[in-house]
Design an enzyme around this catalytic site. Structure first.
Site, mmCIF file in Angstrom:
data_model
loop_
_atom_site.group_PDB
_atom_site.id
_atom_site.type_symbol
_atom_site.label_atom_id
_atom_site.label_comp_id
_atom_site.label_asym_id
_atom_site.label_seq_id
_atom_site.Cartn_x
_atom_site.Cartn_y
_atom_site.Cartn_z
ATOM 1 N N TYR A 144 0.636 -1.036 0.416
ATOM 2 C CA TYR A 144 0.258 -0.678 -0.336
ATOM 3 C C TYR A 144 1.052 1.626 -0.262
ATOM 4 O O TYR A 144 1.682 1.560 0.586
ATOM 5 C CB TYR A 144 -0.743 0.144 1.179
ATOM 6 C CG TYR A 144 -1.810 1.303 1.369
ATOM 7 C CD1 TYR A 144 -2.723 1.460 0.540
ATOM 8 C CD2 TYR A 144 -1.694 2.427 1.703
ATOM 9 C CE1 TYR A 144 -3.381 2.334 0.367
ATOM 10 C CE2 TYR A 144 -2.198 3.620 2.162
ATOM 11 C CZ TYR A 144 -3.364 3.407 1.366
ATOM 12 O OH TYR A 144 -4.435 4.447 1.137
ATOM 13 N N ASP A 234 8.858 2.644 0.654
ATOM 14 C CA ASP A 234 8.311 4.157 0.775
ATOM 15 C C ASP A 234 7.726 3.420 2.541
ATOM 16 O O ASP A 234 8.174 2.014 2.615
ATOM 17 C CB ASP A 234 6.794 3.035 0.442
ATOM 18 C CG ASP A 234 5.429 3.751 0.955
ATOM 19 O OD1 ASP A 234 5.813 4.256 2.260
ATOM 20 O OD2 ASP A 234 4.368 3.832 0.373
ATOM 21 N N LYS A 262 3.594 9.098 8.843
ATOM 22 C CA LYS A 262 3.424 8.573 10.278
ATOM 23 C C LYS A 262 3.993 8.579 11.193
ATOM 24 O O LYS A 262 4.204 9.931 11.964
ATOM 25 C CB LYS A 262 3.104 7.197 9.865
ATOM 26 C CG LYS A 262 2.218 6.380 9.144
ATOM 27 C CD LYS A 262 1.373 5.317 9.160
ATOM 28 C CE LYS A 262 1.018 4.495 7.906
ATOM 29 N NZ LYS A 262 -0.207 4.540 8.504
#
Ligand code: PMP
Length: 426
Positions: A144, A234, A262
């Site tokens: 994702y 990522d 995050k």
């Protein structure tokens, strides 16, 4: 029996009348028996509107690496709030934050900031395309990388390349080659001289917490270099979580570009794309448009500086502790659930883990798709009743705030919840 989620249900009913779907992020809608409405969080604990208390392993979907409302972050934010919330102009903290990222992340020579991980990925892909003059992007099945059109295909839960969403531009999706991860031959076949970027989660946390096979990241590094493609890690989940310098530090492979989000912000919304100066040059010389009203917002920047400082200061203690807590958490989930007759399997990399209900090991994404996701959701629901909050999909995160007493509470909760969860496939 009294309903422990009475006020959460009422809140959901109320929200549905004005908030599309009753939740602010679609992922939250899958929580059974109802999306829980929280009132406060501190350290490793959350409290909901029904006054239930939980040990939290969702951690805001990952950002709360330092726990909820960590004091060093709050202190920095309070100080900044008194000075100004946002200027839409330069301020001292943006360079200070960029320096902190360049100091801590091995691949970072230059940075650019956005507000969310999806924006960071979007920027990274645009930078790679501008730097190479090519269009094709290679991504990996089940990874994702955010919800934007150029990358939202072959997402967690999908068994092959499919659009990740209705309304997606078919041309954007067509420019993506979706490749199985951890498969050296497939990678060699996919990375060609028309590829602008190879983007991956360097540890595939989102689809099952799979570590890269020995040599796989090195192979990706080599193939991308040979083909003249930009290798993007990522690290929205793994950045600052698996090590101060993220997965690239842990596994010793340096990408061209890195996306952070995050944990970077200590709980505040900020993301970064950073990397090699000659690749990031397309931002510096304005060939690539990288803009945003809230980019490097001073409140978020102050939170990120405080979070990085805290992790830098305590790295030698904190990362071994996170690893140890993660390992103990995984072990107790497996052990207690299996003792109660529920075949729980947990993959764990440091403080990121993924639980499944499966009667065989889950070592590949195909194994993950084969596990009993419905039973895990019911297990997550049973855990709520025992005072433990997890992401219903399987992800488990630990924070620096989790203590031995949280582990012991979790142990008892897992045993009881497992007894109430029969693994019936739908
Ligand atoms: N990349 C990864 C690896 C992620 O896990 C996420 C979020 N779960 C994103 C990108 C997108 O980040 P955001 O939700 O902040 O847009």
């Amino acid at each position: 029996m009294s309903d422990m989620f009475l006020r959460s249900r009422a809140q959901f009913d109320r929200a549905r009348n004005s908030l599309a779907g009753g939740v602010a992020t679609a992922f939250r809608a899958v929580q059974e028996p109802v999306p829980i409405c929280f009132r406060s969080g501190h350290g490793a604990r959350l409290w909901d509107v029904d006054d239930n208390e939980y040990v939290d392993y969702a951690l805001g979907f990952g950002p709360m690496l330092l726990g909820h409302s960590p004091e060093p972050v709050l202190e920095a934010v309070r100080r900044q709030l008194e000075r100004g919330i946002g200027f839409g102009a330069s301020h001292e903290l943006e360079a200070e934050l960029a320096e902190a990222v360049c100091r801590t992340v091995p691949s970072a020579e230059l940075c650019a900031f956005s507000s969310s991980g999806s924006e960071g990925v979007h920027a990274a892909i645009r930078i790679a395309r501008a730097a190479t003059g090519r269009n094709r992007v290679v991504k990996f099945l089940g990874h994702y990388d955010g919800w934007f059109d150029p990358i939202h295909v072959g997402v967690p839960g999908q068994a092959c390349k499919q659009p990740g969403t209705g309304g997606q531009d078919p041309a954007a999706a067509a420019a993506v080659t979706v490749c199985p991860w951890n498969d050296p031959d497939a990678l060699a076949a996919a990375v060609d001289t028309d590829v602008a970027a190879v983007i991956m989660e360097p540890a595939a946390v989102n689809c099952g917490a799979f570590a890269p096979r020995p040599g796989y990241l090195q192979q990706a590094r080599q193939l991308a270099s040979q083909a003249g493609a930009v290798l993007i890690f990522d690290e929205v989940i793994t950045g600052y979580r698996l090590a101060l310098g993220g997965a690239q530090q842990l596994y010793g492979v340096t990408p061209d570009l890195t996306v952070l989000g995050k944990a970077l912000g200590g709980g505040f919304p900020i993301s970064a794309v950073c990397g090699r100066a000659d690749v990031m040059a397309v931002v510096a010389d304005r060939r690539v448009s990288h803009v945003g009203t809230f980019n490097a917002n001073p409140v978020c920047a102050s939170a990120a500086i405080a979070a990085i400082s805290e992790l830098e200061r305590s790295a030698e203690v904190v990362y071994p502790r996170l690893e140890s807590y993660g390992a103990q958490l995984a072990e107790l989930f497996r052990g207690e659930a299996q003792a109660a007759g529920l075949p729980v399997v947990v993959n764990q990399i440091g403080s990121a883990a993924y639980g499944f209900i499966s009667d065989k090991p889950v070592s590949t994404y195909a194994d993950a798709l084969d596990s009993d996701a419905g039973a895990y959701r019911r297990f997550a629901r049973a855990l709520l009743a025992e005072g433990v909050h997890v992401i219903p999909r399987g992800l488990l995160y630990a924070s620096t705030a989790h203590q031995d007493e949280d582990l012991e509470l979790t142990r008892a909760a897992v045993r009881k919840a497992a007894l109430k969860t029969a693994p019936v496939r739908h």
